[in-house]
Design a protein around this motif. Structure first.
Motif, PDB file in Angstrom:
ATOM      1  N   MET A  95       0.724  -1.313  -0.205  1.00  0.00           N
ATOM      2  CA  MET A  95       0.078   0.094   0.230  1.00  0.00           C
ATOM      3  C   MET A  95       0.871   0.958  -0.552  1.00  0.00           C
ATOM      4  O   MET A  95       1.989   1.184   0.365  1.00  0.00           O
ATOM      5  N   LYS A  96       0.526   2.179  -0.986  1.00  0.00           N
ATOM      6  CA  LYS A  96       1.080   3.560  -0.546  1.00  0.00           C
ATOM      7  C   LYS A  96       0.677   4.333   0.556  1.00  0.00           C
ATOM      8  O   LYS A  96       0.030   4.131   1.126  1.00  0.00           O
ATOM      9  N   ARG A  97       1.937   4.868   0.799  1.00  0.00           N
ATOM     10  CA  ARG A  97       1.906   5.757   1.990  1.00  0.00           C
ATOM     11  C   ARG A  97       2.771   7.177   1.577  1.00  0.00           C
ATOM     12  O   ARG A  97       3.121   6.941   1.118  1.00  0.00           O
ATOM     13  N   THR A  98       1.494   7.989   2.196  1.00  0.00           N
ATOM     14  CA  THR A  98       1.926   9.263   1.864  1.00  0.00           C
ATOM     15  C   THR A  98       1.591  10.043   2.695  1.00  0.00           C
ATOM     16  O   THR A  98       0.908   9.974   3.727  1.00  0.00           O
ATOM     17  N   ASP A  99       2.882  11.213   3.636  1.00  0.00           N
ATOM     18  CA  ASP A  99       2.590  12.192   4.385  1.00  0.00           C
ATOM     19  C   ASP A  99       0.657  13.097   4.553  1.00  0.00           C
ATOM     20  O   ASP A  99      -0.242  13.334   5.306  1.00  0.00           O
ATOM     21  N   ALA A 100       0.622  13.643   3.305  1.00  0.00           N
ATOM     22  CA  ALA A 100      -0.697  14.223   2.610  1.00  0.00           C
ATOM     23  C   ALA A 100      -1.214  14.003   1.996  1.00  0.00           C
ATOM     24  O   ALA A 100      -0.515  13.494   0.434  1.00  0.00           O
ATOM     25  N   LYS A 130     -11.127   4.250  14.884  1.00  0.00           N
ATOM     26  CA  LYS A 130     -11.417   5.306  16.138  1.00  0.00           C
ATOM     27  C   LYS A 130     -11.471   7.060  15.556  1.00  0.00           C
ATOM     28  O   LYS A 130     -10.934   7.940  16.442  1.00  0.00           O
ATOM     29  N   MET A 131     -12.119   7.126  14.280  1.00  0.00           N
ATOM     30  CA  MET A 131     -13.003   8.884  14.255  1.00  0.00           C
ATOM     31  C   MET A 131     -11.789   9.469  13.808  1.00  0.00           C
ATOM     32  O   MET A 131     -11.049  10.327  14.128  1.00  0.00           O
ATOM     33  N   LYS A 132     -10.641   8.428  12.880  1.00  0.00           N
ATOM     34  CA  LYS A 132      -9.268   8.787  12.689  1.00  0.00           C
ATOM     35  C   LYS A 132      -8.897   9.034  11.156  1.00  0.00           C
ATOM     36  O   LYS A 132      -9.422   7.395  10.700  1.00  0.00           O
ATOM     37  N   ALA A 133      -8.650   9.848   9.623  1.00  0.00           N
ATOM     38  CA  ALA A 133      -8.676   9.846   8.890  1.00  0.00           C
ATOM     39  C   ALA A 133      -7.537   8.298   8.891  1.00  0.00           C
ATOM     40  O   ALA A 133      -6.599   8.762   8.880  1.00  0.00           O
ATOM     41  N   LYS A 134      -7.402   7.585   8.586  1.00  0.00           N
ATOM     42  CA  LYS A 134      -6.727   6.070   7.664  1.00  0.00           C
ATOM     43  C   LYS A 134      -5.935   6.039   6.219  1.00  0.00           C
ATOM     44  O   LYS A 134      -4.241   6.084   5.911  1.00  0.00           O
ATOM     45  N   SER A 135      -6.910   6.053   5.457  1.00  0.00           N
ATOM     46  CA  SER A 135      -6.670   6.049   4.330  1.00  0.00           C
ATOM     47  C   SER A 135      -7.486   6.058   3.645  1.00  0.00           C
ATOM     48  O   SER A 135      -8.033   6.296   3.837  1.00  0.00           O
ATOM     49  N   LEU A 136      -7.253   5.883   2.143  1.00  0.00           N
ATOM     50  CA  LEU A 136      -7.558   6.729   0.971  1.00  0.00           C
ATOM     51  C   LEU A 136      -8.737   5.804  -0.318  1.00  0.00           C
ATOM     52  O   LEU A 136      -6.996   4.470  -0.315  1.00  0.00           O
ATOM     53  N   LEU A 137      -9.824   5.070  -0.694  1.00  0.00           N
ATOM     54  CA  LEU A 137      -9.833   3.954  -1.369  1.00  0.00           C
ATOM     55  C   LEU A 137      -9.704   4.952  -3.213  1.00  0.00           C
ATOM     56  O   LEU A 137     -11.021   5.789  -2.751  1.00  0.00           O
ATOM     57  N   LEU A 138      -9.580   3.540  -4.240  1.00  0.00           N
ATOM     58  CA  LEU A 138      -9.510   5.209  -4.905  1.00  0.00           C
ATOM     59  C   LEU A 138     -10.634   4.544  -6.871  1.00  0.00           C
ATOM     60  O   LEU A 138     -10.912   3.048  -5.498  1.00  0.00           O
ATOM     61  N   LYS A 140     -10.561  12.943  13.306  1.00  0.00           N
ATOM     62  CA  LYS A 140      -9.306  13.286  12.694  1.00  0.00           C
ATOM     63  C   LYS A 140      -8.241  13.349  12.025  1.00  0.00           C
ATOM     64  O   LYS A 140      -8.586  12.758  10.591  1.00  0.00           O
ATOM     65  N   ASN A 141      -7.443  13.981  11.571  1.00  0.00           N
ATOM     66  CA  ASN A 141      -6.683  14.273   9.914  1.00  0.00           C
ATOM     67  C   ASN A 141      -7.248  14.223   8.590  1.00  0.00           C
ATOM     68  O   ASN A 141      -6.499  14.511   7.959  1.00  0.00           O
ATOM     69  N   PHE A 142      -8.968  14.309   9.151  1.00  0.00           N
ATOM     70  CA  PHE A 142      -8.891  14.611   7.429  1.00  0.00           C
ATOM     71  C   PHE A 142      -9.614  16.485   7.145  1.00  0.00           C
ATOM     72  O   PHE A 142     -10.041  17.010   9.110  1.00  0.00           O
ATOM     73  N   GLU A 153      -2.863   5.041   1.775  1.00  0.00           N
ATOM     74  CA  GLU A 153      -2.153   5.757   3.902  1.00  0.00           C
ATOM     75  C   GLU A 153      -2.022   6.537   3.672  1.00  0.00           C
ATOM     76  O   GLU A 153      -1.645   7.491   3.295  1.00  0.00           O
ATOM     77  N   ALA A 154      -2.798   7.879   4.455  1.00  0.00           N
ATOM     78  CA  ALA A 154      -2.086   8.887   4.665  1.00  0.00           C
ATOM     79  C   ALA A 154      -2.148  10.052   5.928  1.00  0.00           C
ATOM     80  O   ALA A 154      -3.205   8.847   6.492  1.00  0.00           O
ATOM     81  N   GLY A 155      -0.946  10.400   6.640  1.00  0.00           N
ATOM     82  CA  GLY A 155      -1.119  11.207   7.642  1.00  0.00           C
ATOM     83  C   GLY A 155      -2.458  12.022   7.591  1.00  0.00           C
ATOM     84  O   GLY A 155      -2.437  12.489   9.061  1.00  0.00           O
ATOM     85  N   PHE A 156      -2.417  13.365   6.910  1.00  0.00           N
ATOM     86  CA  PHE A 156      -3.769  13.815   6.229  1.00  0.00           C
ATOM     87  C   PHE A 156      -3.981  13.915   5.483  1.00  0.00           C
ATOM     88  O   PHE A 156      -3.801  13.550   4.449  1.00  0.00           O
TER      89      PHE A 156
END
Lengths: 530, 525, 423
Positions: free
Chosen positions: A1-6, A273-281, A494-496, A288-291
């Motif tokens: 899975m690709k991971r990026t800060d934002a 847990k109410m924290k944005a973790k990753s996006l589905l295209l 969170k993070n969104f 996966e994204a930090g923000f």
């Protein structure tokens, strides 16, 4: 899975500004754009062979110089073209034009009322006063009176004291400015209907607010962010149109290491847990994204990307009741030559600032009332922008483009849909309105294209066709934008973050929402580290 | 010509309820006070008259929503014969299918009503009414007292303190308060409710008496403001004998306190000497002298017509002439030979305040029509059957129906003479959709157009509140900044009518607060 | 009007100049000075006064300035020569851009009392007076000179135009207000030899006018209203005349003044002279309360030391309440004048009193007569109390920013300076 800060969803101007800011701070940024190219509504399209017209020509734009400086846009070739005044053509063949020079402006007003000519400087003085205060707030996160209790109280008391100590009259002026309708506020300076109508009309373009609606006067403010010549302030647009600005910003972002991916539609955001973790295209990829930042409007951001049940109670209701309702249809005409406007003097420079027809206050009020009632406009107010006057390269020799904003056009009709017959009737109305003042208009037309708000929703994804991403009425501005409690670009997730014009300062300043959202993210990141 | 007999401590112009109350408070403090009115009766818009012989009705104002108990006690109104025929009257939103919504303002009861009629709205109703009540309570603190004058004394202003009070509200409520302030009633209602009828009734409540529609930004604040005023009163009430009898009581109380009331005394000019208001001259030439003059006439007319623009600075004249007073209403009073039959009506409903406002858009449309100087196609209205509480107003078994139609144009296209009948028919037809036997029961009726209300009750523009109650014309800006503390900029001239804080309605507050301001500012006679 | 017409017109007037006492009248052109209602304003950016043709004949420098939207000479020939003319002989200037209002009606006096900070009082026919009007906050709307033409007719010449204010102030008064700016040209004749020039030009009565008085004259059958008024001191006369006759009067005065070394004088020299007189000017030292200036700030009469022109204890007038509050609070600023040591400066900024920032210079110039740089400014009252050294932020022509000592000067500076010289 690709991971990026934002990850930024949507490559509009705000998204790109946010991306560039975050990348500058050293974050790894990915921008995902649904369509095939960046720019959204600002992209140009070919209307007829050789005629490149902006899909939507914005007449009121303010791009903060701070941002142009931050990204060194001038050295990348950003040039702004100043467009003078604007004209209103009235039913009886008279016209009113705006001029940048104070003396010329006063002489123009004096043609309608000598008294009003002398009221003009007073009006300018008051508008500048309000604009200075608003301008100072554009590039900062709104102060939320409900969030920081001790700080908040101090802040509020401080603000209140500032205002009172300056002059007691000031508070009254401010209150009137923010609570009156355009018609009422302007009536306190001017007596001439022509003067009032023109100023009100040019403030209303693009908004869903009628001239008689309380709190509408605040719409006057953006015009006065710049211009100190004492006349009607210039309107500035980037040379090459908004597309040029967008292209430059995406270059800036790429140079700073941002990856911009087109044809990449985000369908879902996964929460832990109410924290944005990753996006589905749409193609099934998961990132996966930090923000995560969304440059989409508030409704599409929250109501399309999340499962409703995962959001806090009340929040979904708040978001779904953000008033977003397109009020403007756009018509583009490719013309083989400039039609002759019989009532306008030859060579009038104000033409490049736009030509309004049907902008009589009474007429605009009626058009707005019809819109409230979901009726197609019988006599709309139109503003014709003629981008080819400043940039002849947009059309073949001698040709011109009329890019017209039509107000007020409902997204949904009370008795049916925008059928081809209805569209044709609307186009006919527009043509008649123009032909009345320019008899050879019909002969000049080479091609035409109408977009009602529903089209803008279908083609470009603006919810309810609202290009301002939520009405810019006072109850949806500043700490109330997009909804109370979420005005600091953050959300219950969170993070969104939201970075579109659905947030402060909305359409008041281009790119400012993106810049502020990025600043807010960097601030949270800093405080986390500590 | 300082005739000793015509020398007073205070002159009050206009014997409307505010004028009566102001005069009474002054007299109570020992000031020798005369009250002058141009008409031949007292009470102003609070008046009871015959529709036809033996059928009495409150000609104009017909309901009390915010009359404070304090004034009742201070002036010993009960002793002078004030009896409330009805208190805490419910509000009934009429439904064409007979599924009316009856709200009493009592939390539990209303929630159960909501649960029955609009189950999907029941939960939100609780939240909505709790919030509104909280906001109203916050606001009411500022409505029952004089506000500091922004124009003159900066240091005394308590704006920062108000901010502090706001903070106390708690984050969630503060958020929605700040959101509601500039909002339109329609967007607030959309956020909370689904039921058309409930939304329509609340929308009418927000804009009735205002020149605004529920889609106008600021109409949500109007609603809170009215709720705030109501917090100071004793619920919807109706006095025995109607508004006129109430005025009589006030008159008796005033006279008992030593006020000299003089009717048929039309003040033509407020006299100014050396920059001070010193007296008034009547149309018949009589001159009264007093160091203090209170006017319950609209501030704009008081200053620009009775005093003259020359006695005010141009900025003040500009402020005054900018005062917007554009809302107007029409009144229709019907004498009936029996109760009209409304489907599913019980005692509670017949004794309530009846609203016809089927939807938010219906209310908005009536406002749009008024703006265009047109008659509404489907009028919205407020009705009361006063005889239900006070049978003596009509012969045995007979009734009167008092109908207030808001948002009626002052200058109707085609003129009122032409369109009067059409309008009455429209209103009666609308009511008949709910009470089909209405026409059959009508014995007599009268209709007051806005111009008639204007001439009959000396209300400029037919505006009940003297000035639109919009944000820039309320609180410390009412009537104009710099004059908010009841004192005009002209030494000796005070305002005591609906044109000053806290505004229109049968509240008596402007009168009481003005008198208190005079007594505080002029310790000596 | 085509270019050829302009040229022809110019020639015509030039021909007349050789024989000022006769010659054909200039054809009136309403669009010349007064704006015509159907002319698109963008079509003509140069707006000229009725004297433009004659002043352009005199212009050797082509140095013009814009005043109230009209183009007037800044320097005709040479600044120093024009300045000298004002001081030693006589200077003639075009002051047509001033705003002229006509106030008439049976309540004209009451109206003016309401509008101005000082009542009309015992002004007689052909008396004049400096006039100030304030907004509700006490700040000056504009200043000017009031003329009493007869019992019920007044003329008010002001520096900026506020028709809306004049009209609103007239609500409730039996008086009418007209803007007659476009129907009246103005000439200023100033300098010690000005009375002699007037006498020679056939305006004998005016030559003997006392300061502040006015009279009607008819040189060459041209009705002219002459007043001994103006900001340049004792020997200044102002002549008000029909725009059509104005060029003829101009030429007539120039011809008559030949023996007195009269010179056309531009705005630049006049500005030096008014600075030497220590006169604060709206638009240069302070902004009108209603103007949208980004550089100047508004001022109250007290800020400018004009307290003697405010009569507080009378019937309501504009600004009364605010001015009363100012008097009791004592807050505000004070006008100050300085002479500054050293060479001519390019720009002046803040004023320091006892090391603290206490105000701002509003305008300044090199005074050839005083051989020093002079400046006017507004200072906080508190700063005024500090005794001793004042300093100013100065930018020299070499681009050096420095702090320079400044000396307090009495206004008018020139009279003070002269006294020093004779000592």
């Amino acid at each position: 899975m690709k991971r990026t800060d934002a990850v930024i969803i949507g490559a509009g101007l705000n998204g790109l500004v946010a991306a560039a800011r975050l990348a500058t701070a050293g974050l790894n940024v990915l921008v995902l754009e649904r369509s095939a190219r960046v720019g959204g509504a600002h992209a140009s399209a070919e209307l007829a062979p050789g005629f490149r017209s902006p899909t939507i020509a914005l007449s009121n734009v303010y791009f903060p110089t701070e941002l142009a400086r931050e990204f060194s846009l001038a050295s990348r070739g950003l040039r702004m073209v100043r467009r003078e005044g604007g004209i209103s053509l009235f039913e009886d063949g008279t016209y009113f034009a705006g001029y940048a020079d104070e003396q010329v402006m006063r002489r123009e007003i004096a043609r309608h009322s000598r008294r009003d000519a002398d009221a003009w400087p007073r009006f300018v003085k008051d508008m500048r006063f309000q604009a200075t205060h608003v301008k100072a707030l554009l590039l900062e996160t709104p102060f939320d009176p409900s969030q920081r209790s001790v700080m908040g109280v101090r802040h509020m008391i401080g603000r209140a004291r500032d205002v009172f100590e300056k002059s007691p009259q000031t508070l009254y002026d401010i209150t009137r400015f923010w609570s009156l309708s355009l018609n009422d506020l302007l009536g306190q300076y001017f007596e001439s209907k022509a003067v009032i109508s023109h100023i009100a009309g040019s403030a209303l373009v693009g908004h869903a607010i009628g001239p008689d609606e309380p709190t509408g006067a605040a719409l006057l403010v953006p015009r006065w962010f710049e211009g100190d010549e004492g006349g009607m302030p210039w309107r500035q647009t980037p040379v090459g149109g908004m597309q040029a600005l967008i292209d430059m910003m995406s270059d800036v972002a790429r140079d700073k290491g941002v990856e911009i991916r087109c044809d990449a539609e985000v369908t879902d955001i996964k929460l832990v847990k109410m924290k944005a973790k990753s996006l589905l295209l749409a193609d099934g990829e998961e990132i996966e994204a930090g923000f995560i930042l969304s440059d989409l409007d508030a409704k599409r951001s929250f109501l399309n990307l999340f499962e409703w049940s995962s959001l806090p109670k009340g929040f979904v209701a708040d978001i779904s009741h953000v008033r977003m309702e397109g009020a403007v249809a756009r018509a583009n005409f490719a013309l083989k030559e400039m039609p002759h406007f019989t009532h306008l003097p030859d060579g009038i420079p104000a033409l490049s600032g736009g030509l309004m027809i049907g902008s009589d206050v009474l007429n605009m009020a009626r058009a707005h009332e019809d819109w409230l009632d979901h009726c197609p406009p019988s006599r709309p107010m139109i503003e014709i922008s003629i981008p080819t006057l400043e940039d002849p390269s947009l059309a073949p020799d001698g040709g011109h483009i009329f890019s017209i904003a039509i107000q007020f056009v409902p997204h949904e009709l009370h008795d049916g849909v925008w059928s081809p017959a209805r569209r044709k009737a609307l186009m006919e109305t527009i043509k008649q309105m123009i032909t009345r003042h320019a008899p050879n208009f019909g002969e000049c037309i080479l091609a035409e294209k109408l977009r009602v708000p529903a089209d803008m929703e279908d083609e470009m994804g603006y919810t309810r066709g609202d290009l301002s991403l939520g009405h810019m009425s006072l109850d949806q501005m500043y700490f109330n934008r997009p909804v109370p409690g979420s005005s600091a670009y953050q959300s219950p997730v969170k993070n969104f973050f939201l970075c579109s014009a659905s947030t402060h300062p909305a359409g008041l300043a281009l790119g400012a929402s993106g810049a502020n959202a990025a600043a807010e993210i960097l601030r949270t990141q800093r405080s986390k580290r500590r | 010509m300082t005739d000793e007999a015509l020398q007073y401590d205070a002159i009050v112009i206009g014997a409307g309820h505010n004028g009566l109350i102001a005069a009474s408070y002054l007299a109570k403090a020992g000031r020798k006070t005369v009250l002058l009115d141009s008409s031949s009766y007292i009470g102003g818009a609070a008046r009871t008259a015959e529709i036809s012989p033996d059928y009495l009705v409150s000609t104009a104002a017909h309901l009390f929503s915010a009359f404070p108990r304090k004034i009742e006690k201070d002036l010993k109104l009960a002793k002078h014969g004030l009896i409330w025929a009805a208190r805490d009257m419910p509000t009934v939103a009429l439904d064409l299918q007979g599924r009316h919504i009856t709200l009493t303002g009592k939390g539990k009861q209303d929630t159960s009503v909501m649960a029955k009629h609009e189950p999907r709205d029941a939960e939100n109703w609780q939240d909505f009414s709790r919030r509104m009540s909280k906001f109203a309570l916050f606001l009411s603190k500022y409505l029952g007292e004089a506000l500091p004058d922004l124009g003159n004394d900066v240091s005394s202003y308590e704006g920062p303190l108000a901010a502090l009070q706001l903070e106390k509200m708690g984050a969630k409520d503060l958020q929605s308060f700040l959101r509601f302030l500039p909002s339109s009633m329609s967007s607030v209602l959309d956020r909370y409710f689904e039921g058309k009828l409930l939304k329509g009734a609340l929308a009418l409540d927000a804009v009735i008496g205002h020149h605004a529609g529920p889609y106008s930004p600021g109409s949500a604040f109007s609603y809170i403001y009215k709720q705030g005023l109501a917090k100071l009163g004793q619920g919807l009430s109706y006095p025995v004998g109607g508004a006129g009898a109430f005025a009589e009581v006030l008159g008796e109380a005033a006279e008992a306190l030593g006020v000299r009331i003089r009717v048929d005394s039309h003040v033509e000019q407020i006299l100014v000497e050396d920059g001070k208001a010193v007296g008034v001259r009547l149309t018949d030439g009589t001159v009264f002298h007093a160091p203090v003059i209170l006017s319950s006439v609209a501030p704009k007319a008081t200053c620009l017509e009775l005093v003259g623009a020359r006695h005010f600075e141009t900025d003040t004249v500009r402020h005054l002439s900018r005062i917007r007073s554009s809302g107007a209403a029409a009144k229709i009073n019907l004498a009936l030979e029996g109760l009209p039959t409304f489907e599913n009506f019980t005692d509670t409903e017949y004794g309530g305040r009846l609203l016809i406002a089927p939807s938010v858009m219906a209310v908005e449309r009536s406002f749009i029509a008024a703006k265009r100087n047109e008659l509404p196609i489907d009028p919205v209205m407020e009705m009361v059957i006063p005889t239900y509480h006070d049978p003596r107003l009509a012969p045995m078994g007979h009734h009167v129906l008092s109908i207030m139609v808001p948002n009626v144009p002052y200058d109707v296209a085609g003129g009122w003479d032409e369109r009067r009948d059409e309008f009455v028919k429209k209103v009666i037809d609308t009511i008949e959709m709910y009470a089909p036997d209405l026409t059959a029961k009508i014995i007599a009726g009268e209709m007051l157009t806005p111009p008639e209300i204007e001439s009959k009750f000396v209300l400029s523009g037919g505006h009940w509140h003297h000035a639109d109650m919009s944000f820039d014309q309320l609180l410390a800006f009412r009537p104009t900044p710099g004059m908010a503390n009841y004192a005009s900029s002209l030494d000796g001239l005070y305002f005591c009518g609906a044109g000053c804080h806290p505004g229109g309605g049968l509240t008596g507050l402007p009168g009481r607060l003005a008198a208190e301001a005079v007594l505080a500012q002029r310790k000596t006679r | 009007m085509t270019e050829i017409d302009l040229f022809r017109k110019g020639r015509q007037v030039e021909l007349e100049r050789t024989n000022p006492l006769s010659g054909p009248a200039v054809e009136p052109d309403p669009a010349w000075f007064e704006q015509s209602s159907n002319e698109p304003p963008f079509a003509r950016h140069v707006h000229t006064t009725p004297l433009h043709l004659v002043t352009s004949v005199e212009s050797r420098t082509n140095d013009w300035t814009v005043w109230n939207g009209y183009t007037v000479p800044n320097v005709h020939t040479h600044l120093a020569a024009e300045y000298d003319a004002l001081h030693s002989n006589a200077g003639l200037s075009d002051i047509s851009p001033l705003v002229k209002m006509r106030i008439s009606g049976k309540e004209a006096v009451a109206y003016l009392d309401h509008l101005l900070t000082m009542p009309v009082g015992r002004m007689k026919q052909h008396d004049t007076r400096r006039a100030f009007m304030c907004a509700g906050n006490g700040q000056l709307v504009t200043e000017g000179i009031l003329f009493r033409l007869d019992e019920t007719e007044f003329r008010l010449i002001t520096r900026s135009k506020h028709l809306d204010w004049f009209l609103d102030a007239g609500i409730g008064f039996g008086a009418s207000v007209d803007d007659i700016s476009g129907t009246l040209a103005g000439l200023s004749l100033s300098g010690p030899r000005a009375p002699l020039v007037l006498a020679e030009a056939g305006l004998e009565r005016s030559a003997d006018l006392a300061r502040g008085k006015a009279c009607w004259e008819e040189p060459g059958r041209m009705p002219t209203y002459v007043s001994r008024t103006g900001l340049l001191g004792e020997s200044q006369f102002e002549l008000w005349i029909d725009p059509e006759d104005a060029p003829l009067l101009w030429n007539r005065l120039l011809a008559a003044g030949k023996h007195h070394a009269i010179r056309p004088v531009g705005e630049a020299a006049r500005n030096v002279a008014r600075l030497e007189q220590g006169v604060f000017l709206e638009g240069r030292d302070f902004a009108s309360a209603f103007a949208s200036s980004s550089t100047l700030v508004p001022a109250t009469p007290y800020d400018l030391g004009l307290g003697t022109f405010v009569k507080l204890d009378r019937a309501t007038f504009n600004g009364q309440a605010a001015l009363r509050r100012l008097v009791t609070s004592g807050a505000g600023r004070a006008p100050v004048a300085f002479t500054i040591a050293g060479n001519e400066a390019d720009q002046l900024g803040a004023i320091y009193a006892g090391g603290r920032k206490a105000g701002r210079i509003t305008s300044h110039t090199w005074s050839p007569a005083l051989h020093t740089h002079i400046a006017l400014g507004l200072m906080d009252i508190q700063g005024l109390g500090t005794s001793g050294a004042y300093a100013l932020d100065v930018l020299t022509f070499e681009g050096v920013a420095e702090k320079r000592t400044a000396h307090f000067a009495k206004r008018p500076l020139l009279a003070a300076g002269m006294a020093n010289l004779t000592e």
